[in-house]
Design an enzyme around this catalytic site. Sequence first.
Site, PDB file in Angstrom:
ATOM      1  N   HIS A 290      18.885  56.812 -10.094  1.00 14.65           N
ATOM      2  CA  HIS A 290      17.460  56.612  -9.840  1.00 14.65           C
ATOM      3  C   HIS A 290      16.729  56.295 -11.129  1.00 14.65           C
ATOM      4  O   HIS A 290      16.871  57.024 -12.119  1.00 14.65           O
ATOM      5  CB  HIS A 290      16.855  57.873  -9.190  1.00 14.65           C
ATOM      6  CG  HIS A 290      15.435  57.668  -8.750  1.00 14.65           C
ATOM      7  ND1 HIS A 290      14.412  58.523  -9.071  1.00 14.65           N
ATOM      8  CD2 HIS A 290      14.873  56.670  -8.019  1.00 14.65           C
ATOM      9  CE1 HIS A 290      13.286  58.067  -8.541  1.00 14.65           C
ATOM     10  NE2 HIS A 290      13.532  56.951  -7.906  1.00 14.65           N
ATOM     11  N   HIS A 291      16.005  55.185 -11.124  1.00 12.32           N
ATOM     12  CA  HIS A 291      15.191  54.774 -12.265  1.00 12.32           C
ATOM     13  C   HIS A 291      13.759  54.572 -11.799  1.00 12.32           C
ATOM     14  O   HIS A 291      13.385  53.474 -11.383  1.00 12.32           O
ATOM     15  CB  HIS A 291      15.708  53.463 -12.855  1.00 12.32           C
ATOM     16  CG  HIS A 291      17.022  53.586 -13.564  1.00 12.32           C
ATOM     17  ND1 HIS A 291      17.802  52.482 -13.863  1.00 12.32           N
ATOM     18  CD2 HIS A 291      17.694  54.658 -14.035  1.00 12.32           C
ATOM     19  CE1 HIS A 291      18.901  52.887 -14.506  1.00 12.32           C
ATOM     20  NE2 HIS A 291      18.862  54.202 -14.608  1.00 12.32           N
ATOM     21  N   GLU A 292      12.964  55.633 -11.827  1.00 14.26           N
ATOM     22  CA  GLU A 292      11.527  55.467 -11.567  1.00 14.26           C
ATOM     23  C   GLU A 292      10.888  55.113 -12.900  1.00 14.26           C
ATOM     24  O   GLU A 292      11.043  55.844 -13.875  1.00 14.26           O
ATOM     25  CB  GLU A 292      10.943  56.763 -11.007  1.00 14.26           C
ATOM     26  CG  GLU A 292       9.427  56.774 -10.890  1.00 14.26           C
ATOM     27  CD  GLU A 292       8.860  55.648 -10.020  1.00 14.26           C
ATOM     28  OE1 GLU A 292       9.194  55.596  -8.832  1.00 14.26           O
ATOM     29  OE2 GLU A 292       8.086  54.809 -10.551  1.00 14.26           O
TER      30      GLU A 292
ATOM     31  N   GLU B 264       2.340  48.386   0.680  1.00 16.18           N
ATOM     32  CA  GLU B 264       2.453  49.594   1.511  1.00 16.18           C
ATOM     33  C   GLU B 264       1.177  49.744   2.340  1.00 16.18           C
ATOM     34  O   GLU B 264       0.302  50.543   2.039  1.00 16.18           O
ATOM     35  CB  GLU B 264       2.737  50.809   0.626  1.00 16.18           C
ATOM     36  CG  GLU B 264       4.094  50.687  -0.052  1.00 16.18           C
ATOM     37  CD  GLU B 264       4.456  51.854  -0.957  1.00 16.18           C
ATOM     38  OE1 GLU B 264       3.690  52.827  -1.022  1.00 16.18           O
ATOM     39  OE2 GLU B 264       5.516  51.776  -1.605  1.00 16.18           O
TER      40      GLU B 264
ATOM     41  N   GLU C 276      11.987  48.382  -0.831  1.00 13.29           N
ATOM     42  CA  GLU C 276      10.954  48.973   0.011  1.00 13.29           C
ATOM     43  C   GLU C 276       9.880  47.895   0.191  1.00 13.29           C
ATOM     44  O   GLU C 276      10.102  46.963   0.938  1.00 13.29           O
ATOM     45  CB  GLU C 276      10.436  50.258  -0.627  1.00 13.29           C
ATOM     46  CG  GLU C 276       9.612  51.095   0.338  1.00 13.29           C
ATOM     47  CD  GLU C 276       8.965  52.284  -0.334  1.00 13.29           C
ATOM     48  OE1 GLU C 276       9.040  53.375   0.224  1.00 13.29           O
ATOM     49  OE2 GLU C 276       8.371  52.119  -1.415  1.00 13.29           O
TER      50      GLU C 276
ATOM     51  N   GLU D 123       8.741  49.459  -4.570  1.00  9.38           N
ATOM     52  CA  GLU D 123       7.575  48.836  -5.233  1.00  9.38           C
ATOM     53  C   GLU D 123       7.963  47.509  -5.905  1.00  9.38           C
ATOM     54  O   GLU D 123       7.782  47.319  -7.115  1.00  9.38           O
ATOM     55  CB  GLU D 123       6.906  49.778  -6.247  1.00  9.38           C
ATOM     56  CG  GLU D 123       6.378  51.053  -5.627  1.00  9.38           C
ATOM     57  CD  GLU D 123       7.465  52.107  -5.443  1.00  9.38           C
ATOM     58  OE1 GLU D 123       8.346  52.207  -6.305  1.00  9.38           O
ATOM     59  OE2 GLU D 123       7.454  52.817  -4.434  1.00  9.38           O
TER      60      GLU D 123
ATOM     61  N   GLU E  85       8.302  57.451   3.858  1.00 13.54           N
ATOM     62  CA  GLU E  85       7.667  58.417   2.953  1.00 13.54           C
ATOM     63  C   GLU E  85       6.222  58.716   3.382  1.00 13.54           C
ATOM     64  O   GLU E  85       5.711  59.805   3.156  1.00 13.54           O
ATOM     65  CB  GLU E  85       7.714  57.931   1.501  1.00 13.54           C
ATOM     66  CG  GLU E  85       6.974  56.637   1.262  1.00 13.54           C
ATOM     67  CD  GLU E  85       7.033  56.151  -0.186  1.00 13.54           C
ATOM     68  OE1 GLU E  85       7.557  56.855  -1.048  1.00 13.54           O
ATOM     69  OE2 GLU E  85       6.540  55.032  -0.434  1.00 13.54           O
TER      70      GLU E  85
HETATM   71  C1  NOJ Z   1       8.047  55.917  -4.388  1.00  6.34           C
HETATM   72  C2  NOJ Z   1       9.280  55.648  -3.632  1.00  6.34           C
HETATM   73  O1  NOJ Z   1       9.015  54.829  -2.522  1.00  6.34           O
HETATM   74  C3  NOJ Z   1       9.883  56.967  -3.201  1.00  6.34           C
HETATM   75  O2  NOJ Z   1      11.026  56.729  -2.421  1.00  6.34           O
HETATM   76  C4  NOJ Z   1      10.189  57.792  -4.430  1.00  6.34           C
HETATM   77  O3  NOJ Z   1      10.618  59.055  -4.021  1.00  6.34           O
HETATM   78  C5  NOJ Z   1       8.985  57.940  -5.322  1.00  6.34           C
HETATM   79  N1  NOJ Z   1       8.362  56.681  -5.552  1.00  6.34           N
HETATM   80  C6  NOJ Z   1       9.325  58.550  -6.660  1.00  6.34           C
HETATM   81  O4  NOJ Z   1      10.124  57.656  -7.405  1.00  6.34           O
HETATM   82 CA    CA Z   2       6.933  53.446  -2.226  1.00  9.25          CA
END
Ligand code: NOJ
Ligand code: CA
Length: 673
Positions: A385-387, A182, A474, A456, A480
């Site tokens: 969504h899986h953060e 990024e 991404e 990521e 963002e």
């Molecule tokens: C980074 C991601 O690029 C973004 O799209 C997301 O909202 C945040 N992480 C939280 O998961």
């Molecule tokens: Ca990101």
Amino acid sequence: MKKSTTTIAICLTAAAAATTPMLQSCLKSSATTRAVSPDGKIGVNIGTKEGRLFYTVDRAGEAVVDTSYLAIRMLEGSIGENSRINDISHSSFDETWTQPWGEERDVRNNYNEMRVAVTEQGDSPKEFFVVFRVFDDGVGFRYEIPEQQNLTKVTVIDENTEFAIAEDGVAWSIPWNHEYYEHLYETSPISRLDTVCSPLTMKIKDSLYLALHEANLTDYASMNLTPVGGSTRLRTYLTPLSTGEKVVTETPVQSPWRTLIMAENPGGLMLSRLMLNLNEPCAIEDPSWCKPGRYIGIWWGMHMKDYTWEQGPKHGATTDNTKRYIDFAAENGYDGVLVEGWNKGWDGDWSANGDKFSFTEAYPDFDLEEITEYARLKGVSLIGHHETGGAAQNYEKQMEDAFSLYERLGVNCVKTGYVNLLLDGKELHGSQYGVRHYRKVIENAAKHHIVIDNHEPVMPTGLQRTYPNLMTQEGMRGQEYDAWSPDGGNPPEHTCVLPFTRGLAGPMDFTPGTFNFTNKAQPGTRPNTTVAKQLALAVVIYSPLVMSSDQIENYAGRPEFEFIRTCPTNWDKTLVPEAKIGEYVTIVRKERDADNWYVGAITASNGRDTELDCSFLPKGQRYKATVYTDGKGASWKENPYPVEIAEIEVDSASRIPLRLADGGGAAIAITRI
Ligand code: NOJ
Ligand code: CA
């Protein structure tokens, strides 16, 4: 499909094509130390100098890559440093394959292959191959180390593959170890590069564009490039493991393909499919469930701080709010609704405590079953969504349950995220550790008919050919940054660079489509574009899944929303009528299975007048063109909002004049009458 290995015929043609004194005699299957592209323009030579294995590349009779050594240093001994070429065999390949989704339907895979069998001499001799494939648009080569008595375990300390670029030129690059790629691309002479990641895009000889990257990154470390002593000689620098080792594996080993795309204009780089051709064919028997589409999200609201990911009075992922988004999606023809912050684990510093995330338990104000049923009835899908906060192990432990849950509820797309510099507190995303983890996710998701949108990630290398459920990623400075970046957001030139750099690696989930540039959360930061450019980006930045970034309220009463809402995301054909890296680009795409064409033209800070030559349209047909351009007085800095919409009739003889404001753009939907 055609594969020829007839030694004598090949020997004759290859010998006729050879232009260097290194020509070997045509004994057994070894023909020549040179391979040329099917059109004869690009040539690769291989040889040894004092035992060191090297190659060169030329195009149209001029050197592009001068003598460059090929070597891998392993704990178990090196290869390429005391080498003897034993045998060289040549073959040709030509087939056309169809992409389940993509920038075009059909891809021609046509190359001449040179397979070089080498013995590494010494006390413990080792056998290996270097395989070159020479296409009309570039070259790919890889190392293959077969199983053998003298080499079972393989610990790569360094891969020392070189690319000695024949002369200095301009390079567009980002540093190798910055957060998830990024970063803004920097322009510099090739000779002044620091260690950078690939794709590395360069321009030499005034009009030759080169892109160095890799294809089919499987169980290996991702490639970066580092200059050798301030020259134009670049060398691979593999992303290390925390131990300092680069790759730990066993024979047989195949390195990723090292790729060099060459084109006479920037568009040619974009249109090359060499990367995809060097990946394995589709491993999913029937990939028809890997469907491109458009989505909206409970997302920008968090980045604007109107909502929170965690629970509380401003929690965005509530059942009611999600239903509101589902209604909007259904009314406007969207396929999906992404909802972030639905699951337990977001409280506190989530990116540092990723181990807390649950991928099966929703917060109490988010009724997953009710929402997915509601979405189903409306013909829309919830996008999961899986953060992970970088906690890959925590994710792997829950992955099977999490994907099974989503599959049962009809959620067939999951956005994954790894916001943390290190995976599991120790390993880089681009290391072999990361590469293995990401592959595990794709393969497991495929078993549950789930497509992945990975934020990521490790830099893409064309794996979507093999796993079309790896739809987009991404891995770049996306939109963002226009919400919260302290530097004010992505500068106007950023999107004029991305298609020719990061974009060469694969689809980009950039998320264009912000219409409201007010930012209470981070005043001064915003999309540094006009609204018309936001529309154009939906065509320019390729992704089979495209999220319209803004909160749904901001689309109300905006006629230009029609373009964002209806722009397809799957194509039969792509053209690049004009482009100058960092300055402007126009892209034309034909909708998959329909005689409709979509155009995006963007410029960096400087406005420009241009004209769209419609000769790409089939002759004799009439079309309606809806043209969205920057309105009167528009400019990205002072007045980003005015958009003018005009409807005209066009055919293949038409030329559509376009005035792009400073930092502006134009978008055109050309539909068959
Ligand atoms: C980074 C991601 O690029 C973004 O799209 C997301 O909202 C945040 N992480 C939280 O998961
Ligand atoms: Ca990101």
